[in-house]
Design an enzyme around this catalytic site. Structure first.
Site, PDB file in Angstrom:
ATOM      1  N   ASP A   1       1.029  -1.058   0.438  1.00 23.13           N
ATOM      2  CA  ASP A   1      -0.007  -0.066   0.184  1.00 23.13           C
ATOM      3  C   ASP A   1       1.148   0.903  -0.202  1.00 23.13           C
ATOM      4  O   ASP A   1       1.890   0.669   0.492  1.00 23.13           O
ATOM      5  CB  ASP A   1      -0.942   0.040   1.272  1.00 23.13           C
ATOM      6  CG  ASP A   1      -2.194   0.693   0.727  1.00 23.13           C
ATOM      7  OD1 ASP A   1      -2.064   1.830  -0.055  1.00 23.13           O
ATOM      8  OD2 ASP A   1      -3.315   0.973   1.709  1.00 23.13           O
TER       9      ASP A   1
HETATM   10  C1  BGC Z   1      -5.045   3.246   0.095  1.00 20.52           C
HETATM   11  C2  BGC Z   1      -5.113   2.684  -1.200  1.00 20.52           C
HETATM   12  C3  BGC Z   1      -5.336   2.849  -2.082  1.00 20.52           C
HETATM   13  C4  BGC Z   1      -3.661   3.750  -2.969  1.00 20.52           C
HETATM   14  C5  BGC Z   1      -3.470   4.421  -3.741  1.00 20.52           C
HETATM   15  C6  BGC Z   1      -3.147   3.742  -0.066  1.00 20.52           C
HETATM   16  O1  BGC Z   1      -3.911   5.230   1.126  1.00 20.52           O
HETATM   17  O2  BGC Z   1      -4.749   2.703   1.436  1.00 20.52           O
HETATM   18  O3  BGC Z   1      -6.609   1.619  -0.894  1.00 20.52           O
HETATM   19  O4  BGC Z   1      -5.175   2.395  -3.224  1.00 20.52           O
HETATM   20  O5  BGC Z   1      -3.587   4.872  -1.541  1.00 20.52           O
HETATM   21  O6  BGC Z   1      -3.974   5.231  -4.526  1.00 20.52           O
END
Ligand code: BGC
Length: 838
Positions: free
Chosen positions: A364
């Site tokens: 993530d």
């Molecule tokens: C979120 C994810 C997301 C990623 C990219 C993160 O902060 O937890 O769900 O896919 O950002 O945008």
């Protein structure tokens, strides 16, 4: 080139005919027609032999040729709306993408040959994801430019899209870098790209996986037309705590419903084949336990006993993996002291070895870096090492792999074989998408123009929105409202809020694309009815000056529709609430309007991304409609329901508590040694509120009524390895057509470990004409009766099981059967049968 209202590229011929969009995918091999139409199911069939013959072998299309094909296709499409073919005729998506078929061997040989040419830095480049212009969802991190692409430092981008932009960036990758490897463009396409569909929790409320698959298919097509290859969806986290803002992104509290939604979305995003340029890689996220954040506080630790992890939190990931999801994202949380970005046992152990999944495990956003904050890595090099060793393939925006792994590998602290395996997985995805053959195949400006907000997509969005609405309460048949009303007052801070209609994570959605509730009601009413509007208050301020106008209009109107709730920025990432009531002075507004309305019909429409605790509203307003955030077609869909053009059939995918202090409240809980009893003091309950939810999981009303026959089971006694059929006759006993969501629940009456009071094991949304009766049959397999015993073996134990079939998680018709014989171990293959399709 665009011919008329059609468009084509190497793999598609598309014809936009107003409400219909037809695509001839892979016309060279005569693969499949896809047709999306407002009221019909998504259908496809092989091209007719005649058309196939005319298409096969044609690499180059002249304008005249396209015109001829369009005409031929139009003839085909002009036919009746009679079913073209059943879902079964569609080529089945591969559930085991990595089976050693010849094609896979070819791919592996190719991938190995690419890998062999790469330097260590170039390999790590493949594992590095940079943030692009739209990619800020956490701390500010550097963006990559042409120099980074040229130097082979970037394998993929987050938040970069647009046919022209992706083409330019791809050109640098494949023409100016040494290794000439195309880059992947990824983005959070959660519920639509530009044509925004209902938020995920709303779509789950449809209890209609086929519709959800269609919605994901449209999202994929539109996103792909904007140059995207990869979405970070579906979010499949089970959430039992509505304080947690991200509950809006998932399918709610139940692992079975969550599994169906996870698989449906994977099938939708990835289509029948990734070779189709309207398909994108799906990502099941966040692996795992993210929804169990303590206190509902995002990013917080999750305390999950291993049995609960297996039975509640893992199943939707298992379903997504079985459906062929090419990627999985690690979660920000820790499970039992181990941050998920370092959790080798769950990533390498469960996901890869136990389930045989072999896709890309992406971190993530700054998840690798956060291992330092978690306190399991003293420095950034250790963080990179721990993550890659745990099985995290791609480092999203931390840039730790690139910065530290060259030295870690050269010093022998990280085995280069670990890096090679990760790179292979990334290269395979690029290969499967056809990017090595044509890196620009997703970057077609003509396709982008033709598919953005295509009328067929809008029609699908309206259909999905209507299916997602839940009628929570309808005392005295307040709804549907009469269309011939002289005047109607539409009141509330969300009645005309286009941004909120889209919900959170709205990708490239624009507020001006959304038809608000007010606009939808105006359109539906035409000129015969005066539509009066007052905002009344804002969502979250203390200002009550707008009440006067709201009360004045209420007095003037024949009926009132109040649109209240949370604005879209009150749920989603980092949007947790400690109280889940109506924010601001909205309850005061509702009370003032209600008092002024006297005996006139008052309908409350809720817009929110979580379940709310609204006991006063629930008791005092006669009709309540749960509208979540329904996307670009919020207004028309809502009007369809309010005025009876559509009979609502959505069901709650989450329980609604009466008070925040009841949380967690979920239907599949245990009985305890002292189950709650009104008159018994020393039982499990509260002294200030009832122990029951306001509305339970699975609840939702209709404008018609349904009755159930007694439940029939195919055998009173079975062996642990047998299946049992459970049947019921469902009758539409009212005077309107409508859908009933028939739900099957099971309880293991006594076992060696405690079992939930009931667990959803099947459901079907059944359309029934007024007066119609249908038999619905479910099959319960050994897998559905099994659980993790004391030694964590997945077993069926002998004893009695109770089943309930009904329209909600409360009540229903019940029956009982017995499993006789010995305790029998059953391999856990996931909550859904392997051949399950929406
Ligand atoms: C979120 C994810 C997301 C990623 C990219 C993160 O902060 O937890 O769900 O896919 O950002 O945008």
């Amino acid at each position: 080139m665009v011919a008329g209202k059609g468009w084509f590229d190497d793999n598609h011929l598309g014809i936009d005919q107003g409400p219909i969009i037809a695509m001839i995918a892979n016309y060279r091999n005569g693969f499949v027609w896809e047709r999306m139409k407002n009221q019909s199911v998504h259908r496809s069939r092989p091209l007719s032999r005649g058309i196939q013959r005319r298409l096969v072998g044609r690499q180059v299309l002249t304008a005249a040729r396209v015109a001829a094909l369009l005409a031929a296709a139009a003839v085909c499409l002009g036919g009746s709306a009679a079913p073209l073919a059943s879902q079964a005729t569609r080529p089945a998506p591969s559930t085991r993408p990595m089976t050693p078929r010849a094609a896979d061997r070819r791919m592996d040989r190719f991938v190995d040959s690419v890998l062999a040419r790469l330097t260590l830095e170039e390999k790590l480049g493949q594992l590095t994801q940079y943030r692009g212009q739209f990619g800020l969802t956490g701390p500010q991190t550097p963006e990559a430019g042409a120099a980074d692409i040229r130097a082979g430092r970037v394998g993929s981008f987050l938040g970069v899209h647009g046919a022209e932009l992706t083409r330019q960036m791809q050109r640098v990758a494949v023409e100016e870098s040494r290794a000439k490897i195309p880059v992947l463009f990824a983005h959070d396409v959660i519920h639509g790209f530009r044509t925004i569909f209902p938020v995920s929790i709303a779509e789950a409320a449809s209890f209609d996986p086929a519709a959800v698959q269609r919605a994901a298919r449209v999202a994929a097509a539109e996103a792909a037309a904007h140059g995207l290859h990869w979405t970070f969806a579906p979010m499949v986290d089970i959430a039992r705590d509505p304080r947690w803002g991200r509950i809006v992104e998932g399918a709610g509290e139940d692992p079975y419903l969550g599994s169906t939604m996870a698989a449906a979305r994977v099938f939708g995003f990835q289509g029948a084949s990734l070779r189709d340029t309207l398909s994108i890689l799906a990502t099941a996220k966040h692996f795992v336990g993210y929804g169990a954040a303590e206190g509902g506080r995002d990013y917080n630790v999750a305390e999950i006993p291993s049995r609960t992890l297996r039975e509640i939190y893992l199943p939707p990931f298992h379903a997504a993996a079985n459906a062929g999801a090419r990627s999985v994202m690690a979660a920000f949380n820790e499970v039992d002291g181990i941050p998920m970005h370092a959790h080798r046992d769950l990533i390498d152990g469960v996901l890869r070895r136990e389930w045989g999944w072999d896709g890309i495990l992406v971190s993530d956003y700054t998840g690798v870096m956060e291992l330092m904050n978690h306190g399991i890595a003293a420095d950034s090099a250790t963080a990179a090492r721990v993550a890659v060793d745990a099985g995290v393939d791609v480092d999203m925006v931390s840039n730790f792999y690139m910065s530290h792994l060259p030295r870690e590998v050269r010093s022998g602290r990280v085995n280069v074989a670990v890096i090679d395996s990760a790179v292979r997985r990334v290269l395979r995805a690029k290969y499967e998408l056809g990017l090595f053959e044509d890196p620009y195949r997703y970057s077609s400006v003509a396709r982008e123009r033709a598919l953005t907000l295509a009328p067929a997509f809008i029609a699908e969005a309206r259909d999905m929105a209507r299916r997602s609405i839940v009628l929570l309460k309808n005392e005295g048949n307040t709804l549907p409202l009469r269309k011939g009303l002289g005047s109607i007052a539409v009141i509330g801070p969300l009645a005309d809020d286009g941004r909120s209609a889209l919900g959170s994570w709205a990708a490239a959605g624009r507020p001006e694309d959304a038809v608000t509730p007010l606009a939808g009601i105006r359109q539906a009413m035409g000129t015969g009815t005066r539509v009066l509007y007052a905002r009344g208050a804002s969502v979250d301020s203390a200002d009550t000056t707008g009440f006067t106008e709201a009360v004045r209009l209420t007095r003037e109107a024949d009926a009132v529709v109040l649109v209240v709730g949370e604005h879209q920025d009150m749920s989603a990432e980092a949007r947790n609430r400690a109280s889940i009531d109506l924010p601001g002075v909205q309850l005061g507004l509702v009370k003032a309007v209600k008092a002024a309305a006297g005996s006139k019909p008052v309908v409350a429409v809720l817009m929110n991304g979580r379940s709310l605790a609204i006991p006063w509203l629930a008791d005092s307003v006669s009709a309540i409609v749960e509208a979540w955030y329904l996307g670009v077609q919020t207004g028309p869909a809502l009007a369809d329901v309010l005025f009876g053009d559509y009979n609502p059939a959505g069901r709650l995918p989450v329980s609604f508590p009466r008070a925040v202090g009841q949380i967690p409240v979920y239907y599949n809980h245990k009985n305890t040694g002292r189950p709650p009893l009104e008159r018994e003091r020393y039982t499990s309950k509260y002294i200030d509120v009832p122990w029951t939810p306001q509305w339970p999981f699975g609840h939702g009303l209709s404008y018609t009524t349904f009755s159930y026959s007694p439940v029939r089971v195919s055998a009173n006694e079975i062996r642990p390895t047998d299946s049992v059929a459970v049947s019921v006759d469902v009758t539409n006993t009212g005077s309107r057509d409508g859908d009933e969501v028939v739900q099957l629940y099971v309880r293991d009456d006594a076992a060696t470990v405690t079992r939930p009071l009931r667990m959803l094991k099947g459901f079907r949304r059944v359309p029934l004409k007024a007066g119609e009766r249908q038999t619905v049959t479910f099959t319960l397999r050994p897998q559905d009766l099994a659980f993790y015993d004391l030694r964590m073996r997945h077993v069926v134990e002998p004893g009695t099981f109770t089943v309930w079939v009904g329209g909600s998680s409360l009540g229903g018709q019940s029956a009982r059967f017995r499993v006789a014989g010995r305790v029998t171990e059953v391999r856990n293959r996931g909550a859904l049968p392997v051949d399950w399709r929406p």
